[in-house]
Design an enzyme around this catalytic site. Structure first.
Site, PDB file in Angstrom:
ATOM      1  N   CYS A 148     -14.892  15.336  23.373  1.00  0.00           N
ATOM      2  CA  CYS A 148     -15.066  14.150  22.532  1.00  0.00           C
ATOM      3  C   CYS A 148     -14.557  14.421  21.124  1.00  0.00           C
ATOM      4  O   CYS A 148     -15.243  15.035  20.307  1.00  0.00           O
ATOM      5  CB  CYS A 148     -16.540  13.736  22.485  1.00  0.00           C
ATOM      6  SG  CYS A 148     -16.829  12.220  21.533  1.00  0.00           S
ATOM      7  N   CYS A 179     -16.668  12.715  18.427  1.00  0.00           N
ATOM      8  CA  CYS A 179     -17.941  13.404  18.176  1.00  0.00           C
ATOM      9  C   CYS A 179     -17.749  14.674  17.365  1.00  0.00           C
ATOM     10  O   CYS A 179     -18.536  14.979  16.464  1.00  0.00           O
ATOM     11  CB  CYS A 179     -18.614  13.767  19.502  1.00  0.00           C
ATOM     12  SG  CYS A 179     -18.808  12.416  20.673  1.00  0.00           S
ATOM     13  N   ASP A 180     -16.714  15.448  17.706  1.00  0.00           N
ATOM     14  CA  ASP A 180     -16.608  16.816  17.179  1.00  0.00           C
ATOM     15  C   ASP A 180     -15.403  17.074  16.276  1.00  0.00           C
ATOM     16  O   ASP A 180     -15.355  18.096  15.594  1.00  0.00           O
ATOM     17  CB  ASP A 180     -16.537  17.807  18.354  1.00  0.00           C
ATOM     18  CG  ASP A 180     -17.734  17.691  19.277  1.00  0.00           C
ATOM     19  OD1 ASP A 180     -18.827  17.379  18.775  1.00  0.00           O
ATOM     20  OD2 ASP A 180     -17.579  17.906  20.490  1.00  0.00           O
TER      21      ASP A 180
END
Length: 393
Positions: free
Chosen positions: A207, A210-211
């Site tokens: 992701c 997300c990261d």
């Protein structure tokens, strides 16, 4: 039926670690089921994506437990627990099946496979994914949700009350919320997994949103595997943070939409490695985080080194819906279809929340939002059939 306390839940998660590889999780699930009849393998959050229910023998039936509830929730991530909090506060006394390990994911959902979560509101310094889900679980139980660590193997939505089955329990429910999530697809090659020899969560992720903004990826070369719209979107997103972004694609052309391909090809920070696949990952000088990849040209067979600090899989997700056995309308990719602006499914009284019905955003905060919506939709449904008085506060 076995209901595990918070202390056990936390200790088990610490024992199994975060983001176990599929083979490791399968072994853990097998060990758990052999030592505890009620602990069985589950889907991404709480339902087995491939199991089917079979009739029990008379002896097995005699030992089954039956629960009755106004609302049954299947799942264990942000959507499920947000729904549980709202439903419990509305005095629906929900029963939530959180499941037990499946596809390498512990109870708590996809957030248990990541480390720092920095984009969930209310945690300015960030929070570990597993800790965030522990807190959500505690909040659900504080308001009276009954959290059960068993696998949902199948459901029967053909008549009311609806029936939800595990290996040892049958729940009869007037309404159901499905929040079983979707599993990010991962590739298997040397260095891709968990443990001391793998770099999952140490430079490898599924992701980018997300990261990708994490400090370990900023101003460093990164790579994305994929050829669809998701891969294009993630590459463009990562180009804001990385010094360079490589897209590694097995073919000589993308399957992404023309507009997304155009954005990638016009971005000076993105380079495409055509006819290529990643066959290995290795660490940096200290071996603590990802240092580079072994990339093979599928036409020539030549393997070269690609120095990158981050690798992101963008090869799709698999929604945990196989256990539904066709009883709800699904789209062509297997996601539950909900009526626009609601969480209502094709069966009245059954609702869906989180990534199991959302293949666009797939974020913890959007999952939590639809969990709230599903609980309110369920409450209004129960009011309509005369089973619930009052409303949520």
């Amino acid at each position: 039926m076995r209901i595990f306390p918070d202390k056990f839940f936390t200790k088990v998660r610490s024992f199994i670690g975060l983001g176990l590889a599929s083979s490791t999780s399968a072994a853990a699930a097998a060990a758990a089921s052999s030592s505890s009849p009620s602990a069985t393998a589950t889907s991404s959050d709480a339902a087995d994506t491939s199991s089917s229910y079979s009739s029990s023998s008379e002896a097995e039936t005699a030992h089954r437990k039956t629960l009755n509830t106004k609302l049954c929730i299947i799942g264990s991530g942000p959507a499920a627990h947000t729904a549980a909090v709202y439903a419990a506060r509305a005095e629906l006394k929900p029963v939530l099946f959180e499941g037990w390990m499946a596809n390498g994911v512990a109870p708590g959902g996809q957030l248990t496979t990541t480390t720092d979560v920095e984009n969930f509101p209310g945690f300015p310094a960030g929070i570990l994914g597993a800790e965030l889900m522990d807190r959500c679980r505690q909040q659900s139980m504080r308001f009276g949700a009954e959290v059960v660590t068993e696998t949902v193997t199948t459901v029967d939505f053909s008549k009311r009350p609806f029936r939800v089955f595990t290996d040892s329990t049958t729940v009869e429910a007037e309404s159901v919320i499905i929040a079983t999530g979707a599993i990010a697809k991962r590739l298997n090659f040397d260095g891709a997994g968990d443990g001391p020899n793998g770099f999952w969560n140490r430079g490898i992720s599924a992701c980018a949103v997300c990261d990708g903004a994490a400090p370990i990826f900023r101003k460093r070369p990164l790579a994305v595997i994929g050829g669809g719209d998701s891969a294009m979107e993630e590459a463009c997103f990562l180009s804001k943070f990385g010094s360079k972004v490589y897209i590694v694609h097995r073919r000589d052309k993308f399957r992404a939409s023309k507009i997304m391909q155009g954005k990638v090809m016009r971005n000076p920070k993105i380079e495409v490695l055509w006819n290529s696949e990643v066959v290995g990952a290795y660490g940096d000088d200290k071996g603590s985080v990802l240092g580079g990849l072994k990339v093979k040209n599928v036409v020539t067979g030549v393997v070269t080194d690609l120095k990158v600090s981050g690798l992101f899989f963008a090869i799709g997700h698999e929604p945990a819906t196989k256990f539904l056995d066709g009883q709800l309308e699904l789209d062509s990719d297997g996601y539950i279809v909900t009526k626009p602006g609601t969480t209502k499914t094709s069966v009245e009284g059954v609702f869906a929340a989180g990534d199991v019905q959302d293949k666009k955003y797939r974020q913890a905060v959007t999952a939590a939002g639809t969990g709230c919506m599903a609980a309110l939709d369920a409450e209004h449904y129960l009011q309509g059939i005369g089973l619930q008085e009052g409303k949520s506060v």
